[in-house]
Motif scaffolding. Structure first.
Motif: not given
Length: 387
Positions: A304-324, A379-381
């Motif tokens: 978990r700690s490795e995952r969260e650190a890796a996601l924080r590293r790449i997070g500012p470059r990620v836009n997640a678009i989901s459908l409710r 448009e968002r992408a």
């Protein structure tokens, strides 16, 4: 021309095999070939309850040595007059996809919005990387009927998911092997771009990602495990994907039947014991960055700690678009996975009937709403990837 007309025109041109001048805008479709290096893929005997008719044994249980999976085509869609671009976008598809037609309007929107080549790269044993039999309706209907006969409680069986369901029901670890093979292939593809092997992309061109469903999961791992610095500047848009695997629900006639879905989730829950039982799988997941990142995205308490650190590293470059309304890759699960990472998370709910496999249904009576839903996503992408 609206989305539905664009889809039909592009699908017709693609099916007829026209490689240039096949679109009203003059966009050009190129085809290349890629060779995937062999990797160790142990093949234990199928479980006794794997419902596989005798007529198909030796076909659906093949892994190593499947030539279609090792040497295969990928496509590049470019603007007219495209020379060597300093940027490209990899478009990654969903689980159990066999045809590219669904994605051609998506690629077209990205090409026109960004003015760069878009690469349609297939996941292992999907699209053009699997034997033609697996997508042949007649034998796959036979296989689906056989599965329903042998598993009376079976749900969501269809000719479309019969091949993948049979394979994963018998050996759910195939999901891990083919995912990791795809990650290796994408890393090698990136290395070829660095060297300047692709005439449409300049040496060292930046590769961004528009990744859907299981493709979103793979793209996240690729960026999380980037110890070679291949993707340090890459931006990622995930669409209908990107949550922990344990949070997914792949039961659908287009994806997996209920027996295969249960088998796969059992593997996720028992992955640690499976690694102990099969040392070669343990080595693959533990001895390299891609394997550890993959395992960390299976269930919440693994690395978990490795995952969260890796996601924080790449997070500012990620836009997640989901459908409710997405039940396969739930929007709230995607948001929870990326919480605290710095990723931009958007949950949309377009006003028409949709599901995970058909976010922009071509047969919808609400064509205007589908058109607008498609425009909003891309448009968002384009805005995110063009930054």
């Amino acid at each position: 021309m609206n989305y539905v007309d664009t889809y039909r025109r592009l699908a017709e041109a693609f099916q007829e095999g026209r490689a240039t001048g096949c679109m009203d805008t003059g966009l050009v479709l190129h085809q290349r070939r890629f060779h995937s290096e062999e990797m160790e893929e142990p093949t234990p005997p199928p479980s006794e309850d794997a419902p596989e008719p005798e007529s198909l044994k030796g076909l659906l249980d093949r892994d190593a040595g499947v030539e279609e999976n090792l040497d295969f085509p990928y496509r590049i869609l470019t603007p007219p007059g495209c020379e060597r671009s300093t940027r490209g976008v990899l478009l990654l598809h969903g689980l159990n996809e066999r045809r590219w037609e669904k994605y051609l309007p998506w690629a077209k929107a990205l090409v026109e919005g960004l003015g760069v080549p878009v690469i349609l790269f297939p996941v292992a044993f999907h699209m053009d990387r699997s034997p033609a039999l697996w997508a042949d309706p007649r034998p796959m209907r036979q296989l689906s009927r056989e599965r329903m006969r042998r598993i009376p409680e079976l749900e969501a069986s269809s000719f479309a998911n019969a091949a993948l369901s049979t394979r994963l029901h018998a050996r759910p670890d195939r999901f891990l092997w083919s995912g990791l093979r795809t990650l290796r292939d994408l890393s090698r593809f990136s290395d070829s771009i660095r060297r300047g092997d692709e005439p449409l992309l300049a040496p060292g061109a930046r590769l961004d990602f528009f990744a859907y469903s299981i493709g979103a999961f793979l793209a996240e791992i690729l960026l999380m495990a980037d110890d070679g610095g291949r993707f340090t500047e890459s931006r990622l848009v995930t669409f209908c994907g990107g949550c922990l695997l344990a949070e997914t629900a792949p039961l659908a006639r287009e994806i997996l039947d209920s027996a295969a879905a249960r088998s796969l989730h059992r593997l996720f829950a028992e992955l640690e014991s499976e690694k102990q039982r099969r040392p070669e799988l343990g080595r693959l997941l533990s001895d390299n960055a891609e394997g550890r990142a993959f395992e960390s995205m299976v269930i919440s308490d693994r690395h978990r700690s490795e995952r969260e650190a890796a996601l924080r590293r790449i997070g500012p470059r990620v836009n997640a678009i989901s459908l409710r309304g997405d039940r396969v890759m739930p929007a709230l699960a995607v948001a929870e996975t990326l919480a605290g990472s710095g990723a931009r998370v958007e949950i949309l709910d377009p006003p028409y009937a949709y599901d995970h496999a058909n976010p922009f249904p071509v047969q919808s009576t609400a064509e205007t709403e589908v058109e607008r839903g498609f425009e909003v996503v891309f448009e968002r992408a384009v805005s995110w990837l063009g930054a």
